[in-house]
Structure formats: structure tokens, C-alpha cells
Design a protein around this motif. Structure first.
Motif, PDB file in Angstrom:
ATOM      1  N   VAL A  41     -14.189  43.876  19.148  1.00 54.82           N
ATOM      2  CA  VAL A  41     -13.829  45.052  18.355  1.00 54.82           C
ATOM      3  C   VAL A  41     -15.069  45.930  18.192  1.00 54.82           C
ATOM      4  CG1 VAL A  41     -12.925  45.863  16.132  1.00 54.82           C
ATOM      5  CG2 VAL A  41     -12.001  43.768  17.164  1.00 54.82           C
ATOM      6  N   VAL A  42     -16.182  45.313  17.826  1.00 56.09           N
ATOM      7  CA  VAL A  42     -17.492  45.969  17.775  1.00 56.09           C
ATOM      8  C   VAL A  42     -18.448  45.050  18.528  1.00 56.09           C
ATOM      9  CG1 VAL A  42     -19.404  46.738  16.318  1.00 56.09           C
ATOM     10  CG2 VAL A  42     -17.049  47.084  15.551  1.00 56.09           C
ATOM     11  N   ALA A  67     -11.305  49.372  11.307  1.00 57.35           N
ATOM     12  CA  ALA A  67     -11.839  50.709  11.040  1.00 57.35           C
ATOM     13  C   ALA A  67     -13.169  50.618  10.295  1.00 57.35           C
ATOM     14  CB  ALA A  67     -10.838  51.535  10.243  1.00 57.35           C
ATOM     15  N   GLY A  68     -13.266  49.741   9.302  1.00 59.25           N
ATOM     16  CA  GLY A  68     -14.506  49.591   8.547  1.00 59.25           C
ATOM     17  C   GLY A  68     -15.647  49.107   9.417  1.00 59.25           C
ATOM     18  N   ALA A  69     -15.385  48.122  10.274  1.00 55.30           N
ATOM     19  CA  ALA A  69     -16.429  47.602  11.159  1.00 55.30           C
ATOM     20  C   ALA A  69     -16.869  48.660  12.170  1.00 55.30           C
ATOM     21  CB  ALA A  69     -15.926  46.353  11.877  1.00 55.30           C
ATOM     22  N   ILE A  70     -15.914  49.419  12.695  1.00 53.13           N
ATOM     23  CA  ILE A  70     -16.232  50.470  13.673  1.00 53.13           C
ATOM     24  C   ILE A  70     -17.009  51.604  13.006  1.00 53.13           C
ATOM     25  CG2 ILE A  70     -15.218  52.249  15.160  1.00 53.13           C
ATOM     26  CD1 ILE A  70     -12.936  50.112  15.702  1.00 53.13           C
ATOM     27  N   LEU A  71     -16.581  52.021  11.822  1.00 57.82           N
ATOM     28  CA  LEU A  71     -17.302  53.085  11.106  1.00 57.82           C
ATOM     29  C   LEU A  71     -18.724  52.647  10.769  1.00 57.82           C
ATOM     30  CD1 LEU A  71     -14.554  54.518   8.746  1.00 57.82           C
ATOM     31  CD2 LEU A  71     -15.522  55.581  10.796  1.00 57.82           C
ATOM     32  N   ALA A  72     -18.896  51.400  10.367  1.00 57.91           N
ATOM     33  CA  ALA A  72     -20.247  50.899  10.084  1.00 57.91           C
ATOM     34  C   ALA A  72     -21.111  50.975  11.332  1.00 57.91           C
ATOM     35  CB  ALA A  72     -20.173  49.465   9.564  1.00 57.91           C
TER      36      ALA A  72
END
Length: 148
Positions: free
Chosen positions: A10-11, A103-108
Motif C-alpha cells: 500500500v505504501v 488514505a492516512g498511510a498514503i497521505l503520511a
């Protein structure tokens, strides 16, 4: 003893960290709330409904989880933890990640300098095998190596 698992990236990222394992769902808001509100830099888990993690430091750990649960703020909480340098070293899910946590992991990863490599679909065997304190190595291709 050493075992290798392969999941979906994912990331991406390469990291080595100590495992912190929860066999129940991870309530992102409840777990990080005290850390983000009251300045606990070790990010001790404040979710008293999660006996696997409660009061244990999460910052810099390889969080090994089945899935996240809780409110729609989950992604924002992960992003905020990273922006405040209180994020886990990586997020490792046995099941598919939900869109909010993703979404949170990608935005981070995109908006901060503090990435959390995130791998999902590691399977039930991963969560059955890994134990808190194990050494975890995550590779860019979604390979997760667990050593004890």
C-alpha cells in the motif's frame, strides 16, 4: 526461527523494527488519542478495549494487525501521528486494509517526511505466527520477514 510472508504493498518502503501485535481490530482514534492530545511522544496505546496493545508504546514499532476498526477519523489520525513523529515504523495487516487507513498511510507518505510502509493481505498465518518483540523486516516488494 525465521519466516517470510508476502503481501500487497500500500505504501512501499524498507524498514526494520520490533513487532507489536494485536489480534483484535485496531481502533486508530482510541489508540492514538492521548498521544496526539497530550504530547506522549512514545504514543502509548490509549485504547483500553485492546488488551494486546493498551499502554504499550507504538511509535517506531511494526504494528501487526488484522484490520482497523472505528470511526471515519482513522486515516486523519494516522496522518497526524506521522506529522507529529509518533507513527509506527510500519503497518502490517493480515486482512485487506480499509480505505480510510490506506488514505492516512498514503497521505503520511506524500505530505510528511515520516513514511509508514504499509502492507496488507499478509494472511491469517502471519498474525498467528508473529509475536510482540519479534524482529520485522519489510521490503519494498511487500515481503515481510519475521525473526525471533
Amino acid at each position: 526461527m525465521k519466516k517470510e510472508f508476502k503481501g500487497r504493498v500500500v505504501v512501499k518502503g524498507n524498514v526494520k523494527a520490533e513487532a507489536l501485535v494485536s489480534h483484535g481490530g485496531f481502533n486508530t482514534l482510541a489508540s492514538y488519542q492521548h498521544s496526539l492530545m497530550f504530547g506522549d511522544k512514545s504514543a502509548k496505546c490509549s485504547d483500553q478495549n485492546n488488551p494486546d496493545l493498551y499502554n504499550k508504546p507504538m511509535a517506531g514499532k511494526a504494528l501487526c494487525l488484522p484490520q482497523t476498526i472505528g470511526s471515519t477519523t482513522g486515516g486523519l489520525v494516522l496522518y497526524c501521528a506521522a506529522s507529529m513523529q509518533r507513527q509506527a515504523a510500519c503497518l502490517l495487516f493480515s486482512k485487506p486494509i480499509d480505505s480510510l487507513a490506506a488514505a492516512g498511510a498514503i497521505l503520511a507518505d506524500v505530505w510528511t517526511d515520516h513514511s509508514m510502509p504499509t502492507i496488507d493481505n499478509l494472511g491469517d498465518e502471519f498474525l498467528s505466527f508473529v509475536q510482540s518483540g519479534d524482529s520485522i523486516t519489510v521490503k519494498d516488494d511487500g515481503t515481510v520477514i519475521v525473526e525471533r
